[in-house]
Enzyme design. Sequence first.
Site, PDB file in Angstrom:
ATOM      1  N   ASP A 230      30.219  45.255  39.677  1.00 21.84           N
ATOM      2  CA  ASP A 230      29.696  45.066  41.025  1.00 21.84           C
ATOM      3  C   ASP A 230      28.731  43.869  40.983  1.00 21.84           C
ATOM      4  OD1 ASP A 230      29.583  46.656  43.826  1.00 21.84           O
ATOM      5  OD2 ASP A 230      27.551  45.987  43.328  1.00 21.84           O
TER       6      ASP A 230
ATOM      7  N   TYR B 140      30.888  43.605  55.705  1.00 22.46           N
ATOM      8  CA  TYR B 140      29.628  44.307  55.424  1.00 22.46           C
ATOM      9  C   TYR B 140      28.560  43.360  54.892  1.00 22.46           C
ATOM     10  CZ  TYR B 140      30.401  44.267  50.348  1.00 22.46           C
ATOM     11  OH  TYR B 140      30.572  43.883  49.047  1.00 22.46           O
TER      12      TYR B 140
ATOM     13  N   TYR C  43      22.148  40.882  48.619  1.00 24.56           N
ATOM     14  CA  TYR C  43      23.112  40.281  49.538  1.00 24.56           C
ATOM     15  C   TYR C  43      22.498  39.178  50.419  1.00 24.56           C
ATOM     16  CZ  TYR C  43      26.309  44.124  48.467  1.00 24.56           C
ATOM     17  OH  TYR C  43      27.151  44.999  47.830  1.00 24.56           O
TER      18      TYR C  43
ATOM     19  N   HIS D 250      36.342  51.878  42.784  1.00 22.62           N
ATOM     20  CA  HIS D 250      35.316  50.888  42.468  1.00 22.62           C
ATOM     21  C   HIS D 250      34.384  51.332  41.331  1.00 22.62           C
ATOM     22  CE1 HIS D 250      32.707  47.484  43.132  1.00 22.62           C
ATOM     23  NE2 HIS D 250      31.666  48.273  43.282  1.00 22.62           N
TER      24      HIS D 250
END
Length: 344
Positions: A106, A164, A255, A316
Site C-alpha cells: 500500500d 477516493y 494522500y 488488498h
Amino acid sequence: MTMTFPMTEHVLKTDRHRTFYLARGASDAPPIVFVHGWPELSISWRHQLPCLASLGFRAVAPDMRGYGRSSTYSRHEDYALEHTVRDMIELLDALGHERAVWVGHDWGSPVVWSLASHHPERCVGVANLCVPYLPGGFAPENLLPLIDRSVYPPAEYPAGQWDYQLFYEESFDKASAAFEANVRNTVKALFRKGSASAKGKPSRTARVRRDGGWFGGAGHAPDVPLDTDVLTEEDLHRYVAALEANGFFGPDSWYMNQRRNLDFAAKAVNGGTLSMPVLFLHGEYDYTCETVASRLADPMRQACRNLTEVTVQSGHWMAQEKPVAVNAALVRWLAAQFPSLWPV
C-alpha cells in the site's frame, strides 16, 4: 537445535523523528525491512517477521510516521514521501547496516520504490505488494491515464478507482471524520478478504465523491462482522487502539502531497530505472490497485531491469489474508536472487 527468536520492541529517536519498530532474528543477520501502508501498523507484518527471522534474517517492521508509537505531525506536508524515505534511511543506519532488502505494501510501496529510485546503494533488493512502481510518482496525475476504461467509462467514472484520492484533496476533514466516527467499525469494514465475485466491476473507491463521502456517504462505517480470514480479535483490538489514539489525520495526510511527491520522484537517480532485483506481488482480487487486467503495472515493467512477478489469490490485505503464499513468493525470490545472503 532449532533457533527461535522472540518479537522485540524498539524505539529509534533522532533529532527529527521517533520510529517505533518490531524486530525478530539475530541482531547481526542481514536486514529485511517491512514497510506498512494505510491505515496499518508494524503488526501488519506479523506473519512475515517470524518466517524471515527463522531463515536467517533480521526482520524489522516500523510503525510509519503518523501511526502507532512513531511520531505524529500536524501538517500535511510532514507526510510527504521525502520525509518517510529519510525515516527509513535513519532506521537502516541505526540497525548498523549499509543495505537492506525492503518490502512494502500500500503506501509502504511508494516508500520502498522511492528508496530504490533515490538510494539504490541502500537496497539489496526491493519487493512490493499491490502497488506497482510508477517512476513519475504515485499520484493521480500518473494513475488516471492507466485506468481500465472498460470497467470505468470516463463519462461515469472520470477518475476511475482513484476517485477516493481526489476526495481527500477536496474534503479532507470529512474523509477523516467518517473513519474516526467509529474506529472499530472502520477497521472491520476495511480489513476484508478479496472475492472473485467483484472481478470486472467498479471498486467502491470509484464512487466516494459521487456518494458525498466514504461508506456510501453515511459519515461512518457500517457495523459488519469481523473478517477472521484477515484479522483476529487481538489484531482488531491493536489496530483500533492505535487509530483511536492517533486519529486519521496522519494516515490520511499521506494522500495530501501529490505535488511534493511528484517533485520528489523527478529527483530519482538513473532516470528512475531500477537495476537491483525487484519482486512484485499482484493481488488477483485487489480491485483498487488492479494490476492483473489493467495497464497499471506497465511503467514498472519498463523501469525494472530484473523484475519477478507473482500473482497471489487475495484481495488488498495480502500479507494478512494469504501469508503462506506471500511468504513463499518472498522466500523463493530471496533464495534465487540473493544466495550470498543465506547462512548456509
